[in-house]
Write an enzyme that holds these catalytic residues in place. Structure first.
Site, PDB file in Angstrom:
ATOM      1  N   GLU A 197      -7.994  55.743  -6.635  1.00 43.32           N
ATOM      2  CA  GLU A 197      -8.073  56.976  -7.274  1.00 43.32           C
ATOM      3  C   GLU A 197      -8.667  58.198  -6.265  1.00 43.32           C
ATOM      4  OE1 GLU A 197     -10.765  58.150 -10.455  1.00 43.32           O
ATOM      5  OE2 GLU A 197      -8.830  58.889 -11.492  1.00 43.32           O
ATOM      6  N   GLU A 246      -7.904  70.169 -25.274  1.00 46.40           N
ATOM      7  CA  GLU A 246      -6.416  70.050 -24.929  1.00 46.40           C
ATOM      8  C   GLU A 246      -5.720  69.390 -26.168  1.00 46.40           C
ATOM      9  OE1 GLU A 246      -5.949  67.019 -22.198  1.00 46.40           O
ATOM     10  OE2 GLU A 246      -4.002  67.676 -21.351  1.00 46.40           O
ATOM     11  N   CYS A 281      -8.882  58.806 -18.064  1.00 45.16           N
ATOM     12  CA  CYS A 281     -10.064  58.530 -17.170  1.00 45.16           C
ATOM     13  C   CYS A 281      -9.689  57.211 -16.329  1.00 45.16           C
ATOM     14  CB  CYS A 281     -11.065  58.338 -18.051  1.00 45.16           C
ATOM     15  SG  CYS A 281     -11.374  59.356 -19.470  1.00 45.16           S
ATOM     16  N   GLU A 339     -10.934  67.729 -22.823  1.00 39.44           N
ATOM     17  CA  GLU A 339      -9.858  66.878 -23.302  1.00 39.44           C
ATOM     18  C   GLU A 339      -9.611  67.042 -24.717  1.00 39.44           C
ATOM     19  OE1 GLU A 339      -9.382  63.139 -21.714  1.00 39.44           O
ATOM     20  OE2 GLU A 339      -8.177  62.485 -23.230  1.00 39.44           O
ATOM     21  N   GLU A 375      -3.170  63.309  -5.151  1.00 36.63           N
ATOM     22  CA  GLU A 375      -3.627  64.513  -5.823  1.00 36.63           C
ATOM     23  C   GLU A 375      -5.056  64.596  -5.765  1.00 36.63           C
ATOM     24  OE1 GLU A 375      -1.852  61.833  -6.723  1.00 36.63           O
ATOM     25  OE2 GLU A 375      -0.339  62.322  -7.955  1.00 36.63           O
ATOM     26  N   CYS A 394     -14.705  49.657 -18.938  1.00 35.47           N
ATOM     27  CA  CYS A 394     -15.270  49.585 -17.802  1.00 35.47           C
ATOM     28  C   CYS A 394     -16.356  48.887 -17.393  1.00 35.47           C
ATOM     29  CB  CYS A 394     -15.471  51.001 -17.234  1.00 35.47           C
ATOM     30  SG  CYS A 394     -14.551  52.359 -17.837  1.00 35.47           S
ATOM     31  N   LYS A 405     -10.914  52.770  -8.741  1.00 30.21           N
ATOM     32  CA  LYS A 405     -11.662  54.071  -8.385  1.00 30.21           C
ATOM     33  C   LYS A 405     -11.418  54.293  -7.084  1.00 30.21           C
ATOM     34  CE  LYS A 405     -12.788  55.787 -12.381  1.00 30.21           C
ATOM     35  NZ  LYS A 405     -12.290  56.850 -12.760  1.00 30.21           N
ATOM     36  N   SER A 459      -3.172  62.939 -20.631  1.00 32.62           N
ATOM     37  CA  SER A 459      -4.304  64.076 -20.484  1.00 32.62           C
ATOM     38  C   SER A 459      -4.166  64.714 -19.072  1.00 32.62           C
ATOM     39  CB  SER A 459      -5.481  63.729 -20.892  1.00 32.62           C
ATOM     40  OG  SER A 459      -6.404  64.855 -20.474  1.00 32.62           O
TER      41      SER A 459
END
Lengths: 666, 161, 624
Positions: A358, A279, A296, A276, A363, A492, A355, A316
């Site tokens: 996710e 990037e 994230c 990142e 994807e 988190c 999560k 990102s």
């Protein structure tokens, strides 16, 4: 100031929000079921009643303390009232504690025990249930006590408001609009509602049985990976003090269970930060897609996709540590150990509800096979009977067991940003960093680079604050280059999968524990992580390479916020083949850019013009192409950036071709 | 339930109330008057236009007694299902209504003209079986009588249209 | 558009003269309040206008007016059951229950010849006699009309008529003096107490709101009258909206508010319409808007409608509703006077409270105190319902006793009904038995008797009423209207209701009674707002004064005979001919017997539907 509580002198701070809070801060807990320091005062449970100056009985959650006040928190009258209130609650509560997700950690259960309630004098009238278990967050209204905590957190702290109280009186219930499932509305699965729910009304889908099934079958190679935040909180489930070696002990436990390998998610964090940072420097150079948002946090990503789709390109493209690790393990590591990736069962242990979502997203499907939260892991340990405090800690498995301070710091706010800056420092020296707290949850960093450039960075936690920042950016008030967003306040460590209680105080405690663990780590930043550098050397080549794009990057797409439906505007009672269906999107982005005007113009056209008589106009919610609003669909053809003239022309052409029987239209 | 809806009306109502969030109740009152209920897609539309989360609008719409989320017919038919009426044949009345209007209990005709609900005892047991339409009580009914009453109402509506 | 205070005063003086002349001239007043409208008064109004238009009616007024303008709209006089009513001036003939068909006779006899139509004259139910004028009726003479002034002759939709009665002079007086603190002192000295129910000293409320700091301030009128059976506010808003509006203007100026909201229930469309017209007219004349009468004071007001929630009568719930949210009360403190609408200081007063304000300014605090009693000065509008000869709205001075109201003003009970109790204050109120008939009605006396004035609803109960059923009825209402936020109210009222329901069904136990008492106390003490805190009052007062009825229910009897569950349908064997008709129609198959011999009803199976009684040709079935 000095006040008198139950006959004793007590010193409290002068500017306390209310008596309840003031006494909480000096260790006196007045019973309550609906008070949260983090939200507005609701005053619904009435348990926090106190007697003031020997006269009135009032709630302490909205009582401003004053010098010399005489308070009795527990008179016999108040005790009777509290007991009566609890009885009333229990009367319409699903009292099946033994099969409840919150058995042992439920506040109502705790009070029932403390007040010695053995008999309920009132009728058992269960609330209208309607279990919602279509998403990682499970709702059970038969256990809801209508404290409103979830609603206030979702609205005030997270700025989402996917749920509210509907109905009135006894029939009130917490629900998304129209009783839909959370999976059908704009919920981003941050799990903060679960974090604050005092009972089992809101909980996380328990997937432990799935794991045991796989372990039992012995057909797969079971690999686990543990997130940073888990180790700062899991000991709470066992009423243990913080333990710097707890992660190692968890590793041992999982091996005992049958896991072949257990890796460290902080390694993935290093990887992500490294990618990142590159990037970001790339974007900075090109001056495009700024400010960059970290990605994230899956709840944050979903939030952007739902509410601010125009900023999707700013996210990102690097995957989250969980998904990046998953990808590396399935695509690279599998080959190294000579196991096909279909035979690997990858289990991610996270503090986070999102999560779970996710791992199941379109994807990312199939990369991480199961997500288990801190609470679920604690359950597994309890079920085994093993004493985790005396389990010998063992090192995690190579090559994903080394990580930098930054990698571990991902678990709390500022961690991602800090690590990215550390990588940047390695590439382009950082001369000075000045930190400024703009507001609780919003920190601004002025980073002076050695080459003279200035980077403005931000670390934001809780979605409510992120909303504010986005608003400021949109209005041009704020000019920032890179922003780290964590959906949960304090990061988190406050995830929905962490142990209860999960309030600000506990989160700050967990942050301190994580800090201690971070500070003793000898590796300062990702590029000092030898295994990480080895990974690049052997497989990934260099950051932003073709290989990393394949394995470590991803893309996002706008998500509609309401259940799929077409709204008939001018329905035509003729056969489908003869119609031309025009769908005008009425979602937020399109509406704000004038889709309503296109709709009303189209209606006029259909009414008046002869060539348009076979056109059926329909409204629709969300073509998920929000950055190119307004959107109009002619049968299946999408017209973006539409305006009435453009649509009219294309429509005319389309109708003409259809009549002439020409099949290809573009 | 397919209903013809023109968002022009919704826009008019929103405009009349200046697109103000605090006018939500007034807006919903006008929507209720216009459509005889608050449809889900209208709530979603208002949510977008006023920037209010749908869950909050739903919370408001379900709090006040004036709002109904299920369409009400112009003629609300209540068929008594208390003991006396049930024994006297209220079920056959429901059947007759189904034949004449094609709706069952809890449903509304497509043109929102008639809605049917089964209710507990209306207290007119001596007239069993009993049906009430917009507060007018009809007793000693048979399926044929029910059909006739409904036919008359339909005719009346056609004449007025 | 009036541009200065002096211009306004001159205008008002003109209106006063006009009005005086108007009352000496031929004019017909028709009540268009909801009660009369429901009985067809609008048709009477339209018929009268038509007949005036088509004929040339002589007039003394110099000003040339449209003929049918002489038919004017007026508001409630309180006697809704005698509507539609019409008053013909200058004679003052008071006609009741007028139908459109009667208009012709009224025209020919009264309007053309000045003679009364005897059969239409109002018959006073208390005396049984006909009266020619409203002022002659006994019920009129024993009341103290102060807020409801000029009954029958004030036009509810005309600002000019209001000014003709001196309206808005108080507002201008306050503006001229330019001393808000003095206004507060006057209101405080007057002893005016909030008429919405709590009876909080209005002057003190104004003072707190005035002294609260905020960039904005608001005045709000609480017109969400939700007590079933109470319609005082509706009456006021329909008949004299300007009085309320003027009160709000004076309040706004005094506390420094720039915006006002009138919150009126959606179920009162006529009231909403009248108030809307009043605002429109006041705007037109420049009494509302920017720089009112050149004083620099700017004020705007809008109407917000309720949407069917009794709890929105509670101040903070009302504020939430104005903000477009669910009507859920907020924790207090902070009080609305400190932080109300959107966090700004907000003054909330009841419709009737505002209506008192212009009168206090006009008459002065001392004169105002001449009515009523020291702890509760002034008058109060009450609505009286139940088996009394006269039901409807009355206005009396505080200190009037229940006996005076029930027997003198309302003419006592009808038929063979005997007085048992009075329920005062609606679902938040309490029952008062015969022993309290001489209790003076004022805030403090009622409080010490365990009751409250409330919004002013009085329900007279005869011995035929079951007090347990009364409690159940009110609980049914309050539990349905509970907002659902706090546990004692949401859960407690439901549980208390279920216990009361069991009582009325004959299934109550002593344990239930104990639990009921406990619940009532808990809900009263621990609830978050006034709804919950007062909802147990019907239970507590009936338990206190009529406990024996509860015991009787447990033991299997309903003393008043009202609860059907206790009724037993029994066939009198001496009258039964054994025809078997009842058995054939019984939906429960509870009746059995042999032809020719007396039949028997099985009490276990009997559903008490009464079909058998209807069918029996020999009246052989008794209800015991």
């Amino acid at each position: 100031m000095k006040i008198f509580v139950d006959g004793k002198e007590v010193i409290i701070k002068d500017d306390e929000r209310n008596l309840l809070e003031a006494l909480k801060n000096v260790g006196i807990e007045i019973p309550n079921l609906c008070y949260l320091s983090e939200t507005s005062v609701y005053g619904a449970c009435r348990l926090c009643l106190v007697e003031v100056d020997g006269k009135s009985i009032v709630t302490s959650c909205n009582l401003k303390p004053y010098e010399g006040m005489v308070v009795r928190t527990n008179t016999p009258e108040i005790y009777e009232i509290r007991k009566g209130i609890l009885e009333l609650l229990l009367a319409s509560h699903n009292r099946d504690c033994t099969t409840c997700e919150r058995n042992g950690s439920c506040k109502l259960q705790e009070y029932a025990e403390a007040f010695g309630i053995r008999k309920i004098r009132f009728d058992n009238i269960l609330k209208d249930g309607g279990m919602d278990n279509k998403s990682p967050i499970v709702r059970d209204n038969t256990k809801c006590i209508l404290c409103g905590d979830c609603v206030r957190v979702c609205e005030e702290v997270q700025g989402v408001a996917a749920i509210d109280i509907a109905g009135r009186g006894f029939l009130s219930k917490v629900t998304p609009a129209f009783g839909h499932s959370l999976s059908e509305v704009e919920c981003v699965y941050c799990g903060q509602c679960v974090a604050y729910c005092p009972t089992g009304a809101l909980s996380i889908r328990n997937d432990v049985d799935k794991l045991y099934k796989v372990l039992k079958s012995k057909k797969k190679v079971v690999i686990g990976m543990i997130a940073p935040a888990v180790r700062s909180a899991i000991q709470e489930e066992f009423k243990l003090e913080s333990d710097l070696f707890i992660a190692g002990r968890l590793n041992t436990f999982l091996k005992m269970l049958g896991f072949s390998k257990v890796f460290e998610v902080p390694f993935g964090a290093d990887l992500v930060a490294y990618e990142e940072a590159h990037e970001f420097l790339n974007r900075l150079e090109k001056g495009e897609k700024l400010p960059q948002f970290t990605s994230c946090c899956p709840a944050w990503v979903k939030y952007v996709e739902e509410f601010y789709p125009s900023y999707i390109d700013n996210l990102s493209t690097v995957r989250s540590p969980q998904q990046a690790m998953g990808s590396v393990i399935k695509e690279i590591y599998s080959k190294e150990i000579g196991v096909s990736k279909e035979d690997i069962y990858l289990v991610s242990i996270m503090p986070c509800t999102a999560k779970k979502f996710e791992a199941e997203r379109e994807e990312h499907k199939g990369v991480v096979d199961l997500v288990i939260t801190t609470k679920e892991l604690a359950q597994m340990i309890k079920a085994s009977g093993i004493d985790i405090s005396s389990t010998k800690p063992e090192p995690f498995d190579k090559p994903f067991n080394l990580y930098s301070q930054g990698g571990l710091d991902f678990g709390k706010t500022g961690g991602v940003l800090g690590t990215v800056l550390a990588v940047i420092n390695h590439k382009v020296k950082v001369k000075n960093v000045k930190e400024e707290e703009i507001d609780k949850g919003i920190r601004l960093f002025n980073v002076e680079l050695a080459d003279g450039r200035n980077i403005k960075a931000m670390a934001v936690h809780s979605l409510g604050k992120a909303k504010r920042v986005l608003k400021d950016i949109k209005e041009g008030i704020l000019d920032v280059d890179i922003i780290e967003v964590m959906a949960c306040s304090f990061g988190c460590i406050g995830g929905g999968g962490q142990p209860y209680p999960n309030d600000s105080k506990i989160r700050q405690k967990r942050a301190k524990i994580l800090s201690d663990m971070v500070n003793i780590n000898p590796i300062a930043s990702p590029q000092e992580n030898p295994y990480l550098m080895e990974l690049y050397e052997k497989y990934l080549e260099h950051p932003l390479s073709h290989k990393t794009h394949e394995i470590l990057h991803t893309s996002y797409s706008p998500k509609r916020r309401v259940p799929e439906q077409d709204i008939e505007i001018l329905p035509l009672p003729i056969p489908e083949e003869e119609k031309v269906k025009v769908r005008v999107c009425l979602g937020t982005s399109c509406y704000l850019k004038g889709s309503y005007k296109i709709l009303s113009d189209l209606i006029e056209i259909v009414r008046k013009e002869e060539w348009a008589k076979n056109i059926e106009v329909v409204g629709t919610f969300c073509t998920e192409n929000c950055s190119n609003a307004p959107n109009v669909l002619i049968d299946d053809i999408l017209i973006s950036g539409a305006d009435t003239n453009k649509v009219k022309e294309m429509l005319r052409e389309y109708v003409r071709r259809k009549q002439e029987g020409v099949s290809d239209v573009s | 339930m397919k209903l013809k809806r023109n968002f022009t009306k919704v826009e008019e109502i929103l405009k009349k109330h200046e697109y103000r969030k605090d006018n939500l109740i007034k807006i919903l009152l006008d929507i209720q008057k216009e459509y005889r209920y608050i449809p889900e897609d209208v709530i979603n539309y208002i949510g977008v236009a006023l920037d209010i989360p749908p869950a909050k609008i739903y919370g408001v719409a379900t709090f006040y007694a004036q709002f109904s989320l299920k369409p009400k017919g112009k003629y609300t038919i209540l068929v008594c299902d208390g003991t006396a009426c049930h024994m006297a044949g209220s079920t056959s009345l429901i059947g007759a209504i189904k034949e004449e209007l094609n709706i069952g209990p809890g449903e509304v005709t497509e043109d929102l003209m008639f809605s049917l609900d089964q209710v507990g005892c209306l207290g007119a047991c001596a007239l069993a079986p009993v049906m009430v339409i917009n507060e007018e009580v009809y007793g000693n009914l048979t399926p044929e009588k029910v059909k006739e009453i409904l036919k008359n109402l339909k005719e009346r509506e056609m004449k007025n249209a | 558009m009036l541009r200065s205070m002096d211009e306004a005063i001159r205008y008002i003086e003109e209106k006063k003269i006009e009005r005086k002349k108007k009352l000496e001239d031929l004019n017909v007043y028709v009540c268009v309040g909801t009660g009369c409208a429901a009985k067809g008064s609008i048709k009477v109004y339209e018929e009268l206008r038509r007949i005036f238009k088509e004929n040339n009616v002589k007039a003394n007024l110099q000003k040339l007016e449209e003929k049918e303008e002489r038919v004017r709209k007026t508001g409630c006089c309180g006697r809704c059951s005698s509507g539609p009513w019409v008053i013909v001036m200058p004679y003052g003939y008071f006609y009741s229950e007028v139908k459109p068909e009667d208009v012709k006779e009224i025209y020919e006899e009264t309007i053309l010849k000045g003679r009364p139509v005897e059969r239409l004259l109002f018959t006073d139910p208390a005396t049984g006699e006909r009266v020619e004028r409203l002022e002659d009726a006994k019920f009129y003479k024993v009341q103290s009309f102060y807020i409801m002034e000029d009954i029958g002759k004030c036009e509810c939709d005309s600002i000019d008529d209001y000014m003709g009665r001196g309206g808005y002079l108080s507002f201008i007086k306050v503006l001229k003096e330019g001393n808000p603190d003095n206004v507060i002192k006057t209101i405080k000295d007057s002893g005016l107490r909030g008429r919405g129910g709590a009876g909080f000293p209005t002057g003190v409320k104004w003072e707190i709101t005035k002294n609260s700091r905020g960039d904005k301030k608001f005045v709000v009128c609480n017109g969400d009258e939700g007590d079933p059976g109470a319609f005082m506010n509706r009456t006021l808003l329909e008949r004299d909206p300007h009085a309320v509006l003027e009160g709000m203007l004076i309040a706004a100026y005094t506390i420094g508010a720039q915006k006002g909201y009138a919150y009126i229930r959606a179920e009162y469309p006529v009231a909403v319409e009248m108030f809307r017209k009043a605002i429109e007219d006041a705007k037109r004349l420049g009494l509302i808007g920017e720089n009112i009468l050149g004083t620099g004071f700017s004020f705007d007001i809008e109407i917000k409608e309720g949407a069917g929630a009794f709890v929105c009568g509670e101040e903070t719930a009302l504020l939430a509703s104005i903000e477009g949210k669910r009507g859920v009360p907020r924790p207090r403190p902070p009080y609305p006077a400190q932080a109300g609408l959107w966090g700004y200081p907000t003054l909330i007063n009841n419709v009737e409270t505002y209506a008192n304000v212009p009168k206090i300014i006009r008459d002065g605090a001392e004169n105002y105190r001449k009515r009523g009693v020291p702890n509760s000065p002034g008058t109060k509008m009450f609505s009286v319902t139940g088996p009394v000869k006269l039901t409807g709205i009355i206005e009396v001075e505080f200190g009037t006793t229940l006996r005076q109201i029930v027997y003198e003003i309302c003419g006592g009970l009808t038929g063979d009904n005997e007085f048992k109790a009075v329920q005062i204050g609606g679902p938040s109120g309490a029952c008062l038995s015969e022993a309290f008939l001489d209790l003076p009605l004022d805030y403090d006396s009622l409080k010490s008797a365990g009751a409250m004035v409330g919004s002013g609803g009085i329900v007279v109960l005869s011995k035929k009423a079951c007090m347990v059923e009364v409690a159940r009825f009110f609980l049914d209402f309050t539990k349905r209207e509970s907002c659902g936020k706090c546990i004692p109210c949401r859960e407690g009222l439901m549980q208390a209701y279920r216990i009361l329901e069991r009582f009325t069904q004959g299934k109550g136990t002593y344990e239930d009674l104990e639990n009921l008492e406990f619940l009532a106390g808990l809900i009263k003490t621990a609830s978050a707002c006034g709804l919950g805190q007062t909802a147990p009052n019907p239970i507590l007062s009936t338990l206190r004064l009529f406990r024996d009825e509860y015991i009787a229910h447990i033991e299997g009897i309903c003393p008043s005979g009202m609860c059907t569950a206790f009724k037993r349908y029994v066939i009198n064997p001496e009258l039964c001919k054994g025809c078997g008709l009842c058995a054939r129609f019984c939906p429960q198959n509870a009746i059995s017997g042999e032809r020719g011999k007396p039949y028997v009803i099985d009490q276990e199976k009997c559903a008490k539907c009464g079909v058998c009684v209807e069918k029996c040709k020999f009246k052989a079935i008794e209800i015991r």
